[in-house]
Every structure is written in C-alpha cells, then in structure tokens.
Design an enzyme around this catalytic site. Structure first.
Site, PDB file in Angstrom:
ATOM      1  N   HIS A 148      45.365  36.364  50.010  1.00 50.23           N
ATOM      2  CA  HIS A 148      44.187  35.482  49.912  1.00 50.23           C
ATOM      3  C   HIS A 148      44.334  34.285  50.856  1.00 50.23           C
ATOM      4  O   HIS A 148      43.377  33.903  51.534  1.00 50.23           O
ATOM      5  CB  HIS A 148      44.041  34.916  48.483  1.00 50.23           C
ATOM      6  CG  HIS A 148      43.723  35.924  47.427  1.00 50.23           C
ATOM      7  ND1 HIS A 148      44.414  36.007  46.238  1.00 50.23           N
ATOM      8  CD2 HIS A 148      42.773  36.889  47.375  1.00 50.23           C
ATOM      9  CE1 HIS A 148      43.898  36.972  45.492  1.00 50.23           C
ATOM     10  NE2 HIS A 148      42.904  37.524  46.158  1.00 50.23           N
TER      11      HIS A 148
ATOM     12  N   LYS B 254      39.073  39.578  30.446  1.00 49.06           N
ATOM     13  CA  LYS B 254      39.145  39.133  29.051  1.00 49.06           C
ATOM     14  C   LYS B 254      40.442  38.377  28.794  1.00 49.06           C
ATOM     15  O   LYS B 254      40.478  37.435  28.026  1.00 49.06           O
ATOM     16  CB  LYS B 254      39.032  40.336  28.116  1.00 49.06           C
ATOM     17  CG  LYS B 254      37.602  40.847  28.082  1.00 49.06           C
ATOM     18  CD  LYS B 254      37.325  41.733  26.885  1.00 49.06           C
ATOM     19  CE  LYS B 254      35.892  42.211  26.904  1.00 49.06           C
ATOM     20  NZ  LYS B 254      35.689  43.428  27.727  1.00 49.06           N
TER      21      LYS B 254
ATOM     22  N   ARG C 266      41.921  45.392  52.733  1.00 49.93           N
ATOM     23  CA  ARG C 266      43.331  45.682  52.974  1.00 49.93           C
ATOM     24  C   ARG C 266      43.546  47.105  53.462  1.00 49.93           C
ATOM     25  O   ARG C 266      44.310  47.362  54.366  1.00 49.93           O
ATOM     26  CB  ARG C 266      44.134  45.470  51.683  1.00 49.93           C
ATOM     27  CG  ARG C 266      44.232  44.033  51.269  1.00 49.93           C
ATOM     28  CD  ARG C 266      44.646  43.917  49.838  1.00 49.93           C
ATOM     29  NE  ARG C 266      43.661  44.563  48.971  1.00 49.93           N
ATOM     30  CZ  ARG C 266      43.672  44.490  47.656  1.00 49.93           C
ATOM     31  NH1 ARG C 266      44.625  43.841  47.037  1.00 49.93           N
ATOM     32  NH2 ARG C 266      42.736  45.084  46.937  1.00 49.93           N
TER      33      ARG C 266
ATOM     34  N   SER D 297      46.580  40.724  43.232  1.00 46.51           N
ATOM     35  CA  SER D 297      46.879  39.851  42.094  1.00 46.51           C
ATOM     36  C   SER D 297      47.396  40.678  40.917  1.00 46.51           C
ATOM     37  O   SER D 297      48.312  40.268  40.202  1.00 46.51           O
ATOM     38  CB  SER D 297      45.617  39.100  41.657  1.00 46.51           C
ATOM     39  OG  SER D 297      45.144  38.293  42.697  1.00 46.51           O
TER      40      SER D 297
END
Ligand code: PNS
Length: 170
Positions: free
Chosen positions: A25, A49, A98, A136
């Site tokens: 990022h 969530k 990517r 991530s």
C-alpha cells in the site's frame, strides 16, 4: 455535471480496508503522491465484522507513516465509494494490481464504479515486484501465528501489531 460541481484538478482517492497498511500500500500511495496533486487514503468503515484494527487506529497509523507528505490525506468513508468521491470532488480512484488474480475483482469494481459515475476514472498501478505477494490478510495470518512481518509493513504497523499482541496476552 454532478450536484457537487466539477472535479477539482488532480485529486485521487485510494480506497481500501488497510487492516493493516502494508508496504505494498505504501508503495502505491507514494507513486500516487507523485502523479496526483493530492491523494486521499480512504478507509472503508465497517468493511469486516472482526477487524484487527479499528478504523481510527488504521487512520492514525497511516497518518503517522505519511506525516512528511502534505499531499497525502487520510479519511474514512461509509456507503458507496462513488458518492464519497463525488463529495470530495475527486477525479480518479487508484487501485493496486499485484497479479492476474486481482484482475477480475478489480475489473468488476472499476466497471461498476464507472457505471455509477462515468466521470470518475479508475487508475491501476503496479507495486514494486517485491510486494506482489503481499496482502493485509496474509500479514494478519502470519503475525497471528507468530511469523516475522519485518520489512513487509511499515514500522508503525509492526509496533501497533506488537501492542495488540501484548494486550491479548495480558
Ligand atoms: O482493501 P479492499 O477490501 O480491497 O477495498 C475494497 C473497497 C473498499 C475499495 C470496496 O469494497 C469499496 O469500494 N466499498 C465501498 C462500497 C461500494 O462502493 N461498493 C461498490 C463498489 S463496485
């Protein structure tokens, strides 16, 4: 013409979950900061969530990482990305690509966003090769299972991850 007026200059939005920010990022944000007058890193609220970091924690980390870059702004948004982009009068969305595996999802999203707001362009950027396998999700998994994430995330993220771990252990 949108109800919010014409887009201003070269303002771009880099939207995402950023849970957490990775060096991939960072690479895309730096490239965008060279290309556009201003770049807004826009964190989607309530994306997952069970996020590892709250949106406020993520925003604080990203602000810290880019504090030397006055043309990088950090914000949060909710609802449709195109509505947020209209409100901010952005002319482009930036997304990182990517690998080929990213393409289908990104292609769908870009075309849906174009359908919703034809004046908003999606610009794809390739991160440096060493970050093409980074995500991530993998960072969270590797860190949670005790793996070393040094060099894959900014040091502010590494520290924040360690803090989370300390809180869990207590
Ligand atoms: O980091 P991510 O999870 O790949 O980012 C996805 C994101 C935030 C760009 C996407 O989920 C999004 O734009 N959500 C906002 C809701 C929206 O506009 N949905 C329609 C997109 S076609």
């Amino acid at each position: 013409m949108t109800p919010f007026g014409p887009p201003s200059g070269r303002l771009a939005i880099f939207p995402g979950s950023f849970d957490p920010l990775t060096n991939g990022h960072v690479d895309i944000i730096l490239r965008s900061a060279h290309l556009f007058e201003r770049i807004i890193v826009a964190i989607l609220l309530n994306a997952e969530k069970q996020p590892l970091f709250t949106p406020d924690e993520r925003a604080a980390i990203i602000r810290e990482v880019f504090r030397a870059y006055p043309n990088v702004e950090v914000d949060t948004f909710d609802g449709l990305l195109v509505d947020y982009a209209r409100r901010r009068r952005a002319s482009a969305l930036v997304r990182g690509l990517r690998a080929v595996s990213d393409f289908e999802y990104e292609f769908q999203m870009a075309l849906m966003n174009r359908h919703l707001e034809p004046t908003l362009e999606t610009v794809f950027m390739m991160p440096a090769e060493q970050y093409t396998y980074l995500s991530s999700r993998l960072i969270k998994e590797v860190f949670t299972l005790g793996g070393d994430v040094r060099g894959l995330v900014p040091s502010a993220v590494e520290q924040a991850l360690k803090k989370k771990q300390e809180v869990k252990v207590q």
